[in-house]
Design a protein around this motif. Structure first.
Motif, PDB file in Angstrom:
ATOM      1  N   VAL A   1      28.191 -23.247 -54.312  1.00 57.16           N
ATOM      2  CA  VAL A   1      27.994 -24.407 -53.448  1.00 57.16           C
ATOM      3  C   VAL A   1      29.333 -24.643 -52.746  1.00 57.16           C
ATOM      4  O   VAL A   1      30.148 -25.449 -53.182  1.00 57.16           O
ATOM      5  CB  VAL A   1      27.522 -25.636 -54.253  1.00 57.16           C
ATOM      6  CG1 VAL A   1      27.284 -26.819 -53.329  1.00 57.16           C
ATOM      7  CG2 VAL A   1      26.248 -25.295 -55.013  1.00 57.16           C
ATOM      8  N   HIS A   2      29.565 -23.876 -51.698  1.00 59.67           N
ATOM      9  CA  HIS A   2      30.825 -23.919 -50.962  1.00 59.67           C
ATOM     10  C   HIS A   2      30.780 -25.033 -49.915  1.00 59.67           C
ATOM     11  O   HIS A   2      29.768 -25.222 -49.257  1.00 59.67           O
ATOM     12  CB  HIS A   2      31.088 -22.568 -50.290  1.00 59.67           C
ATOM     13  CG  HIS A   2      31.058 -21.426 -51.244  1.00 59.67           C
ATOM     14  ND1 HIS A   2      32.052 -21.224 -52.173  1.00 59.67           N
ATOM     15  CD2 HIS A   2      30.149 -20.443 -51.450  1.00 59.67           C
ATOM     16  CE1 HIS A   2      31.768 -20.162 -52.899  1.00 59.67           C
ATOM     17  NE2 HIS A   2      30.610 -19.667 -52.473  1.00 59.67           N
ATOM     18  N   GLY A   3      31.886 -25.743 -49.781  1.00 60.72           N
ATOM     19  CA  GLY A   3      31.951 -26.849 -48.839  1.00 60.72           C
ATOM     20  C   GLY A   3      32.650 -26.469 -47.549  1.00 60.72           C
ATOM     21  O   GLY A   3      33.599 -25.690 -47.542  1.00 60.72           O
ATOM     22  N   MET A   4      32.158 -27.027 -46.452  1.00 63.48           N
ATOM     23  CA  MET A   4      32.749 -26.826 -45.128  1.00 63.48           C
ATOM     24  C   MET A   4      33.124 -28.200 -44.588  1.00 63.48           C
ATOM     25  O   MET A   4      32.429 -29.181 -44.848  1.00 63.48           O
ATOM     26  CB  MET A   4      31.732 -26.181 -44.179  1.00 63.48           C
ATOM     27  CG  MET A   4      31.077 -24.916 -44.695  1.00 63.48           C
ATOM     28  SD  MET A   4      32.183 -23.536 -44.790  1.00 63.48           S
ATOM     29  CE  MET A   4      32.304 -23.110 -43.078  1.00 63.48           C
TER      30      MET A   4
ATOM     31  N   ALA B   1      25.166 -22.455 -40.599  1.00 62.86           N
ATOM     32  CA  ALA B   1      24.040 -21.967 -41.389  1.00 62.86           C
ATOM     33  C   ALA B   1      24.605 -21.395 -42.688  1.00 62.86           C
ATOM     34  O   ALA B   1      25.505 -20.542 -42.649  1.00 62.86           O
ATOM     35  CB  ALA B   1      23.281 -20.883 -40.628  1.00 62.86           C
ATOM     36  N   PHE B   2      24.111 -21.872 -43.804  1.00 66.30           N
ATOM     37  CA  PHE B   2      24.482 -21.319 -45.097  1.00 66.30           C
ATOM     38  C   PHE B   2      23.468 -20.243 -45.443  1.00 66.30           C
ATOM     39  O   PHE B   2      22.256 -20.457 -45.298  1.00 66.30           O
ATOM     40  CB  PHE B   2      24.490 -22.418 -46.165  1.00 66.30           C
ATOM     41  CG  PHE B   2      25.590 -23.424 -45.973  1.00 66.30           C
ATOM     42  CD1 PHE B   2      26.880 -23.165 -46.424  1.00 66.30           C
ATOM     43  CD2 PHE B   2      25.345 -24.630 -45.336  1.00 66.30           C
ATOM     44  CE1 PHE B   2      27.903 -24.087 -46.242  1.00 66.30           C
ATOM     45  CE2 PHE B   2      26.353 -25.564 -45.150  1.00 66.30           C
ATOM     46  CZ  PHE B   2      27.635 -25.288 -45.611  1.00 66.30           C
ATOM     47  N   LEU B   3      23.960 -19.086 -45.912  1.00 63.39           N
ATOM     48  CA  LEU B   3      23.098 -17.932 -46.180  1.00 63.39           C
ATOM     49  C   LEU B   3      23.209 -17.500 -47.637  1.00 63.39           C
ATOM     50  O   LEU B   3      24.300 -17.536 -48.219  1.00 63.39           O
ATOM     51  CB  LEU B   3      23.522 -16.743 -45.305  1.00 63.39           C
ATOM     52  CG  LEU B   3      23.892 -17.015 -43.851  1.00 63.39           C
ATOM     53  CD1 LEU B   3      24.469 -15.765 -43.212  1.00 63.39           C
ATOM     54  CD2 LEU B   3      22.693 -17.500 -43.088  1.00 63.39           C
ATOM     55  N   ASP B   4      22.099 -17.028 -48.184  1.00 64.04           N
ATOM     56  CA  ASP B   4      22.144 -16.486 -49.546  1.00 64.04           C
ATOM     57  C   ASP B   4      22.648 -15.041 -49.507  1.00 64.04           C
ATOM     58  O   ASP B   4      23.019 -14.518 -48.450  1.00 64.04           O
ATOM     59  CB  ASP B   4      20.791 -16.625 -50.244  1.00 64.04           C
ATOM     60  CG  ASP B   4      19.688 -15.748 -49.660  1.00 64.04           C
ATOM     61  OD1 ASP B   4      19.974 -14.818 -48.865  1.00 64.04           O
ATOM     62  OD2 ASP B   4      18.518 -15.994 -50.006  1.00 64.04           O
TER      63      ASP B   4
ATOM     64  N   ILE C   1      20.807 -25.442 -42.424  1.00 62.88           N
ATOM     65  CA  ILE C   1      21.689 -25.516 -41.250  1.00 62.88           C
ATOM     66  C   ILE C   1      22.126 -26.966 -41.122  1.00 62.88           C
ATOM     67  O   ILE C   1      21.309 -27.889 -41.216  1.00 62.88           O
ATOM     68  CB  ILE C   1      20.949 -25.067 -39.972  1.00 62.88           C
ATOM     69  CG1 ILE C   1      20.474 -23.620 -40.111  1.00 62.88           C
ATOM     70  CG2 ILE C   1      21.851 -25.241 -38.746  1.00 62.88           C
ATOM     71  CD1 ILE C   1      19.509 -23.172 -39.024  1.00 62.88           C
ATOM     72  N   THR C   2      23.407 -27.167 -40.892  1.00 63.68           N
ATOM     73  CA  THR C   2      23.946 -28.510 -40.744  1.00 63.68           C
ATOM     74  C   THR C   2      24.824 -28.587 -39.497  1.00 63.68           C
ATOM     75  O   THR C   2      25.483 -27.618 -39.146  1.00 63.68           O
ATOM     76  CB  THR C   2      24.746 -28.936 -41.997  1.00 63.68           C
ATOM     77  OG1 THR C   2      25.138 -30.290 -41.882  1.00 63.68           O
ATOM     78  CG2 THR C   2      25.956 -28.070 -42.223  1.00 63.68           C
TER      79      THR C   2
ATOM     80  N   HIS D   1      27.623 -29.038 -47.645  1.00 63.19           N
ATOM     81  CA  HIS D   1      27.327 -28.010 -48.642  1.00 63.19           C
ATOM     82  C   HIS D   1      25.908 -27.489 -48.441  1.00 63.19           C
ATOM     83  O   HIS D   1      25.043 -28.202 -47.934  1.00 63.19           O
ATOM     84  CB  HIS D   1      27.426 -28.575 -50.061  1.00 63.19           C
ATOM     85  CG  HIS D   1      28.765 -29.129 -50.389  1.00 63.19           C
ATOM     86  ND1 HIS D   1      29.116 -30.437 -50.130  1.00 63.19           N
ATOM     87  CD2 HIS D   1      29.854 -28.550 -50.934  1.00 63.19           C
ATOM     88  CE1 HIS D   1      30.366 -30.641 -50.521  1.00 63.19           C
ATOM     89  NE2 HIS D   1      30.834 -29.509 -51.008  1.00 63.19           N
ATOM     90  N   ALA D   2      25.673 -26.286 -48.914  1.00 65.71           N
ATOM     91  CA  ALA D   2      24.329 -25.717 -48.900  1.00 65.71           C
ATOM     92  C   ALA D   2      23.485 -26.389 -49.979  1.00 65.71           C
ATOM     93  O   ALA D   2      24.013 -26.913 -50.958  1.00 65.71           O
ATOM     94  CB  ALA D   2      24.399 -24.217 -49.156  1.00 65.71           C
TER      95      ALA D   2
END
Length: 144
Positions: free
Chosen positions: A69-72, A84-87, A95-96, A107-108
């Motif tokens: 759960v990486h934060g941007m 867009a957070f990808l697996d 998408i945020t 976070h995703a």
């Protein structure tokens, strides 16, 4: 005049950090993305900070060593972005949209291996939603 010439020569030979950034061509549906690769802790921390603009189909791909759960955030970033957070398979989890200079963390909704930052609204304008697959990640370097 001699000082100006020396200054110009110095500028020509100073390495530009962005010039050394590798680029990766990704495919999402019918769209090609040219993504700068950000796969080290230093590169991920820098991200797109201090950029003045981001061209239409250009973005940045953040590659993490492990899914999590990486934060941007948008500290020192003036360009509004959609992320867009990808697996691990390249499937978009969510998408945020992120506003300039905000230190709010995004976070995703599930563990992500990658994050793809694009100009704000890029995904929405193309009808790209969670569940879409990003192709070309097999060519990406490992996250450090």
């Amino acid at each position: 005049m001699k000082q100006i010439l020396v200054f110009i020569l110095v500028l020509l030979f100073i390495p530009d950090a962005r010039a050394e950034t590798s680029l990766l061509h990704l495919q999402i549906s019918d769209y090609t993305v040219i993504a700068e690769v950000s796969n080290t802790p230093e590169a991920r921390e820098q991200g797109l900070m201090y950029r003045k603009h981001l061209r239409g189909n250009h973005g940045m791909l953040f590659i993490y060593p492990e899914p999590g759960v990486h934060g941007m955030w948008m500290k020192n970033t003036s360009v509004p972005l959609s992320t867009a957070f990808l697996d691990e398979q390249g499937v978009i989890i969510d998408i945020t949209d992120m506003i300039p200079f905000s230190e709010e963390r995004h976070h995703a909704d599930a563990p992500a291996k990658f994050a793809l930052e694009m100009p704000i609204g890029w995904f929405n304008k193309r009808g790209i939603k969670p569940g879409a697959k990003v192709e070309g990640l097999s060519q990406a370097p490992r996250g450090e």
